[in-house]
Scaffold this motif. Structure first.
Motif, PDB file in Angstrom:
ATOM      1  N   SER A  40      -1.131  -2.527   0.567  1.00 36.58           N
ATOM      2  CA  SER A  40      -1.965  -1.465   0.483  1.00 36.58           C
ATOM      3  C   SER A  40      -3.284  -0.709   0.425  1.00 36.58           C
ATOM      4  CB  SER A  40      -1.078  -0.765  -1.444  1.00 36.58           C
ATOM      5  OG  SER A  40      -1.821   0.184  -1.468  1.00 36.58           O
TER       6      SER A  40
ATOM      7  N   ARG B 161      -5.958  -3.486 -10.928  1.00 43.79           N
ATOM      8  CA  ARG B 161      -7.519  -3.024 -11.434  1.00 43.79           C
ATOM      9  C   ARG B 161      -7.685  -1.918 -12.030  1.00 43.79           C
ATOM     10  NH1 ARG B 161      -8.570   0.019  -5.098  1.00 43.79           N
ATOM     11  NH2 ARG B 161      -9.768   1.422  -6.790  1.00 43.79           N
TER      12      ARG B 161
ATOM     13  N   TYR C  38      -4.124   0.596  -1.450  1.00 47.25           N
ATOM     14  CA  TYR C  38      -5.332   0.538  -3.033  1.00 47.25           C
ATOM     15  C   TYR C  38      -5.948  -1.332  -2.866  1.00 47.25           C
ATOM     16  CZ  TYR C  38      -3.408   4.548  -4.815  1.00 47.25           C
ATOM     17  OH  TYR C  38      -3.423   5.856  -5.643  1.00 47.25           O
ATOM     18  N   ASP C  39      -5.300  -1.550  -2.139  1.00 46.69           N
ATOM     19  CA  ASP C  39      -5.540  -3.661  -2.193  1.00 46.69           C
ATOM     20  C   ASP C  39      -7.477  -3.225  -1.399  1.00 46.69           C
ATOM     21  OD1 ASP C  39      -3.704  -3.965  -3.218  1.00 46.69           O
ATOM     22  OD2 ASP C  39      -2.764  -4.698  -0.962  1.00 46.69           O
TER      23      ASP C  39
ATOM     24  N   ASN D 196       6.900   0.658  -0.934  1.00 47.09           N
ATOM     25  CA  ASN D 196       5.719   0.027  -1.655  1.00 47.09           C
ATOM     26  C   ASN D 196       6.633  -1.492  -1.833  1.00 47.09           C
ATOM     27  OD1 ASN D 196       5.689   1.177  -3.593  1.00 47.09           O
ATOM     28  ND2 ASN D 196       3.442   0.182  -3.504  1.00 47.09           N
TER      29      ASN D 196
ATOM     30  N   LEU E 267       0.453  -3.138 -10.882  1.00 44.63           N
ATOM     31  CA  LEU E 267       1.141  -2.842  -9.780  1.00 44.63           C
ATOM     32  C   LEU E 267      -0.230  -3.805  -8.926  1.00 44.63           C
ATOM     33  CD1 LEU E 267       3.498  -2.876  -8.478  1.00 44.63           C
ATOM     34  CD2 LEU E 267       2.852  -0.859  -7.365  1.00 44.63           C
ATOM     35  N   TYR E 268      -1.522  -3.187  -9.020  1.00 45.78           N
ATOM     36  CA  TYR E 268      -2.553  -3.768  -7.725  1.00 45.78           C
ATOM     37  C   TYR E 268      -3.433  -4.363  -8.638  1.00 45.78           C
ATOM     38  CZ  TYR E 268       0.104  -0.649  -4.931  1.00 45.78           C
ATOM     39  OH  TYR E 268       0.743   0.187  -4.835  1.00 45.78           O
TER      40      TYR E 268
ATOM     41  N   HIS F  80       0.118   1.833 -11.783  1.00 45.27           N
ATOM     42  CA  HIS F  80      -0.961   0.987 -11.048  1.00 45.27           C
ATOM     43  C   HIS F  80      -1.403   0.076 -11.433  1.00 45.27           C
ATOM     44  CE1 HIS F  80       0.966   4.891  -9.135  1.00 45.27           C
ATOM     45  NE2 HIS F  80       0.149   4.509  -7.880  1.00 45.27           N
ATOM     46  N   GLN F  81      -2.000  -0.425 -12.320  1.00 49.29           N
ATOM     47  CA  GLN F  81      -3.098  -1.518 -12.599  1.00 49.29           C
ATOM     48  C   GLN F  81      -2.356  -2.420 -12.857  1.00 49.29           C
ATOM     49  OE1 GLN F  81      -4.095  -0.093 -16.997  1.00 49.29           O
ATOM     50  NE2 GLN F  81      -5.415   1.463 -15.607  1.00 49.29           N
TER      51      GLN F  81
ATOM     52  N   ARG G 229      -2.869  -6.241   6.047  1.00 51.77           N
ATOM     53  CA  ARG G 229      -3.426  -5.573   5.242  1.00 51.77           C
ATOM     54  C   ARG G 229      -5.386  -5.890   6.439  1.00 51.77           C
ATOM     55  NH1 ARG G 229      -5.912  -8.021  -0.857  1.00 51.77           N
ATOM     56  NH2 ARG G 229      -8.325  -7.564  -0.079  1.00 51.77           N
TER      57      ARG G 229
ATOM     58  N   GLU H 106       2.842   5.604   0.730  1.00 53.94           N
ATOM     59  CA  GLU H 106       3.398   4.427   0.037  1.00 53.94           C
ATOM     60  C   GLU H 106       4.584   3.970  -0.743  1.00 53.94           C
ATOM     61  OE1 GLU H 106       0.325   2.277  -0.893  1.00 53.94           O
ATOM     62  OE2 GLU H 106      -0.792   1.936   0.750  1.00 53.94           O
TER      63      GLU H 106
ATOM     64  N   ARG I  29       5.448  -6.289  -3.233  1.00 56.15           N
ATOM     65  CA  ARG I  29       4.972  -5.265  -3.101  1.00 56.15           C
ATOM     66  C   ARG I  29       4.276  -5.181  -1.544  1.00 56.15           C
ATOM     67  NH1 ARG I  29      -0.217  -4.634  -2.747  1.00 56.15           N
ATOM     68  NH2 ARG I  29      -1.630  -5.651  -4.365  1.00 56.15           N
TER      69      ARG I  29
END
Length: 400
Positions: free
Chosen positions: A231, A98, A233-234, A220, A95-96, A92-93, A196, A217, A228
């Motif tokens: 999300s 963060r 997550y964004d 995604n 991909l996003y 996830h880090q 978004r 998701e 992608r």
């Protein structure tokens, strides 16, 4: 609505009257009906199920074999083995962009179990869960099994814009009984993908109303306008009321393995761990070892799968758009084409007819709710050559 048979004199049927109404009301799958009807036909091109044609890669299977050979066949961590949860955090880090804590991730026995647990955690008897439709039927079925009511908000289809969700209509469908909004983006079956801005509007509303969002998701990575899809997550904070449900089935070709995960605020850890404990008592270690390797080494395979889907999407859309009888727009995400055929109103029967008359298996739109009744779902997560042949068969059938 009762699901009891009309003739209760047949052996065993009296027992049905003693079951929970929620269990009796669980709907039959229109997808499975077509699959069972056509699965043994010689030369059949099966596009009915939500899975690709690639088997699980060897490097993933070998990790499971090593684990079995090492004797890892005992009970394990209910939340998932630490190496897998840490691998999910790193994934996830990447991909996003963060930071993610491993404490946010909980390994489940499939994405479907992740959905069941997420719904069971937030909704029960007398509660409501709002779900845009057409939608994969299992989400509403899981809501009903929990004793809650699924409130469907129809999406709108136009020839120019394709499928669109009216966010105002979605939010207006909530009331004092609403516990959660279930959002699948990219969508199965329509391919609609939330922007978004749409996600932000839903999240802002959920924060104000103290509602949960269950964010499905799963698709995604299958997004055709970027690496992608947008999300939650964004835009989400770590403590936002969002339960992310996901699976290893699609990205890593592991549909038969039945491994998924939930992403959630760490404060929910004890509750989610207990819900896993009281359903499966955890996922087998050898399966989790395979999933760990998939997350850590499987990025090239994901890229390959998405590119194949992109090519097959082009092949099947170009084949079907030559017929004046078809109506659809190219999907933004996922790996399904949701199309209608002019003059064909009974899509439940049409799925069976296409098995007999075209030797192509597609799922009827009736399986995805009232808003999808006029449509058919076709999975294009297959090699382009197969999709070209399916396109030829369907185009020939349409031209009759």
């Amino acid at each position: 609505m009762s699901a009891l048979p009309s003739d209760l004199s047949e052996p065993g049927t009296q027992l049905l009257s003693t079951l929970r109404q929620e269990a009796l009301a669980a709907p039959d799958s229109g997808i499975v009906e077509v699959m069972n009807y056509g699965r043994e036909r010689p030369g059949m091109i099966p596009l009915w199920a939500g899975e690709g044609d690639l088997p699980t890669p060897d490097f993933i299977c070998e990790a499971a074999a090593r684990s079995l050979a090492a004797g890892e066949t005992f009970y394990t961590w209910q939340r998932g083995i630490p190496p897998l949860r840490e691998a999910l955090a790193r994934y996830h880090q990447r991909l996003y962009g963060r930071d993610f804590s491993a404490e946010r991730f909980f390994v489940t026995g499939s994405g479907m179990q992740a959905i069941q647990i997420a719904i069971a955690a937030v909704a029960g008897t007398g509660d409501e869960v709002v779900i845009p439709t057409p939608a994969w039927p299992n989400c509403a079925a899981a809501t009903g099994l929990a004793g809650a009511t699924a409130v469907h908000v129809p999406m709108h289809f136009t020839d120019n814009a394709g499928w669109r969700l009216d966010i105002d209509e979605l939010l207006a469908a909530t009331n004092e009984k609403t516990k959660a909004i279930f959002l699948n983006s990219p969508s199965n079956p329509t391919g609609w993908t939330a922007t978004r801005e749409e996600l932000q509007a839903i999240l802002d509303f959920a924060r104000r109303r103290k509602l949960w969002i269950i964010a499905d998701e799963v698709y995604n990575r299958f997004f055709f306008a970027g690496d992608r899809a947008p999300s939650f997550y964004d835009i989400a904070r770590d403590d936002d009321p969002i339960l992310f449900v996901n699976t290893f089935s699609k990205n890593w070709a592991m549909t038969g393995w039945r491994v998924g995960w939930i992403g959630a605020p760490p404060a929910l850890g004890r509750v989610l761990e207990n819900l896993i404990q009281y359903s499966t008592s955890g996922v087998a270690v050898f399966m989790q070892r395979a999933a760990t390797v998939a997350v850590e080494e499987g990025e090239p395979f994901i890229v390959e799968q998405v590119e194949r889907a992109r090519q097959s999407r082009k092949v099947i859309c170009e084949a079907l758009q030559t017929s004046p009888r078809t109506r659809f727009t190219w999907p933004d995400g996922a790996f399904y084409l949701f199309f209608s055929i002019k003059g064909e109103e009974e899509t439940g029967k049409l799925g069976l007819r296409l098995v007999d008359e075209a030797n192509v298996g597609v799922a009827p739109g009736t399986a995805f709710g009232a808003a999808g009744e006029a449509f058919m779902r076709l999975c294009f997560a297959r090699k382009p050559e197969d999709m070209a042949e399916a396109g030829r068969r369907l185009a020939s059938w349409l031209a009759r």
